[in-house]
Design an enzyme around this catalytic site. Structure first.
Site, PDB file in Angstrom:
ATOM      1  CG  HIS A   1       0.180   6.703   5.602  1.00  0.00           C
ATOM      2  ND1 HIS A   1       1.331   7.184   6.178  1.00  0.00           N
ATOM      3  CD2 HIS A   1       0.398   5.388   5.373  1.00  0.00           C
ATOM      4  CE1 HIS A   1       2.206   6.182   6.295  1.00  0.00           C
ATOM      5  NE2 HIS A   1       1.665   5.087   5.817  1.00  0.00           N
TER       6      HIS A   1
ATOM      7  CG  HIS B   1      -0.812   1.286   7.427  1.00  0.00           C
ATOM      8  ND1 HIS B   1       0.135   0.843   8.311  1.00  0.00           N
ATOM      9  CD2 HIS B   1      -0.148   2.076   6.546  1.00  0.00           C
ATOM     10  CE1 HIS B   1       1.317   1.362   7.976  1.00  0.00           C
ATOM     11  NE2 HIS B   1       1.176   2.104   6.905  1.00  0.00           N
ATOM     12  CD  GLU B   2      -1.385   2.552   2.843  1.00  0.00           C
ATOM     13  OE1 GLU B   2      -0.959   3.723   2.719  1.00  0.00           O
ATOM     14  OE2 GLU B   2      -0.633   1.589   3.057  1.00  0.00           O
TER      15      GLU B   2
ATOM     16  CD  GLN C   1       3.265   5.773   2.776  1.00  0.00           C
ATOM     17  OE1 GLN C   1       2.326   5.208   2.269  1.00  0.00           O
ATOM     18  NE2 GLN C   1       4.256   5.103   3.358  1.00  0.00           N
TER      19      GLN C   1
ATOM     20  N   GLY D   1       0.830  -1.200   0.000  1.00  0.00           N
ATOM     21  CA  GLY D   1       0.000   0.000   0.000  1.00  0.00           C
ATOM     22  C   GLY D   1       0.860   1.244   0.000  1.00  0.00           C
TER      23      GLY D   1
ATOM     24  CB  CYS E   1       4.934   2.026   7.475  1.00  0.00           C
ATOM     25  SG  CYS E   1       4.528   3.546   6.616  1.00  0.00           S
ATOM     26  CG  LEU E   2       6.429   0.931   1.381  1.00  0.00           C
ATOM     27  CD1 LEU E   2       5.912   1.287   0.000  1.00  0.00           C
ATOM     28  CD2 LEU E   2       7.540  -0.109   1.284  1.00  0.00           C
TER      29      LEU E   2
HETATM   30 NI    NI Z   1       2.476   3.173   5.699  1.00  0.00          NI
END
Ligand code: NI
Length: 167
Positions: free
Chosen positions: A139, A135-136, A51, A46, A93-94
């Site tokens: 963000h 989660h997204e 991000q 995701g 998470c990236l």
């Molecule tokens: Ni993330």
């Protein structure tokens, strides 16, 4: 398509509340394509627009986890309309590469959003999909999953991040 730079924890853009998308045009679709390339390259499942430095209410997911068979899901102006149950599972998470921790989330969610073409849709997700959507969506509200950790775990994480934060 172009690969975008993933922002890491500490970058102020990750703490901004993303703004609703008002126009679904070629520029937005190019951003979606670039985000997809960036997500697949980083082997993430995701990615939210902030991000990659864009404060727009948009995220993408690919839950297929199958080599060579991508199934890209696009969520524009997403909202959770129903949520139920609670489950604690590992999350990463990236924007915080190399770390993972258990987070409590709803087990099942019903999401409402617009797709890549601006068409409204609803989707019911559970398991990994429900977790990823929450989660997204966090963000887009400037929240990172480590914010949900206990005070002690947060302290441990901060120490870890100091040493391992990508330069
Ligand atoms: Ni993330």
């Amino acid at each position: 398509m172009a690969k975008l730079k993933i922002r890491y924890l500490g970058d102020p853009v990750l703490r901004e509340k993303a703004q609703p998308v008002e126009e679904i045009d070629e520029d937005l679709q190019r951003l979606i394509d670039d985000m997809a390339e960036t997500m697949y390259d980083a082997k993430g499942l995701g990615l939210a627009a902030n991000q990659v430095g864009e404060t727009k209410r948009l995220f993408i997911l690919d839950l297929s986890q199958k080599e060579g068979k991508p199934e890209l899901l696009v969520f524009i102006n997403p909202e959770i309309v129903e949520a139920e149950g609670k489950v604690e599972e590992e999350e990463g998470c990236l924007s915080i590469p190399g770390y993972s921790a258990k987070v409590r989330r709803h087990a099942k969610v019903l999401v409402k959003a617009l797709d890549r073409e601006g068409k409204p849709f609803e989707m019911e997700l559970e398991g990994l999909g429900a977790r990823a959507v929450q989660h997204e969506l966090d963000h887009l509200n400037g929240i990172l999953y480590v914010d949900h950790l206990s005070t002690l775990k947060k302290q441990l994480f901060k120490r870890w991040w100091k040493k391992h934060r990508p330069k």
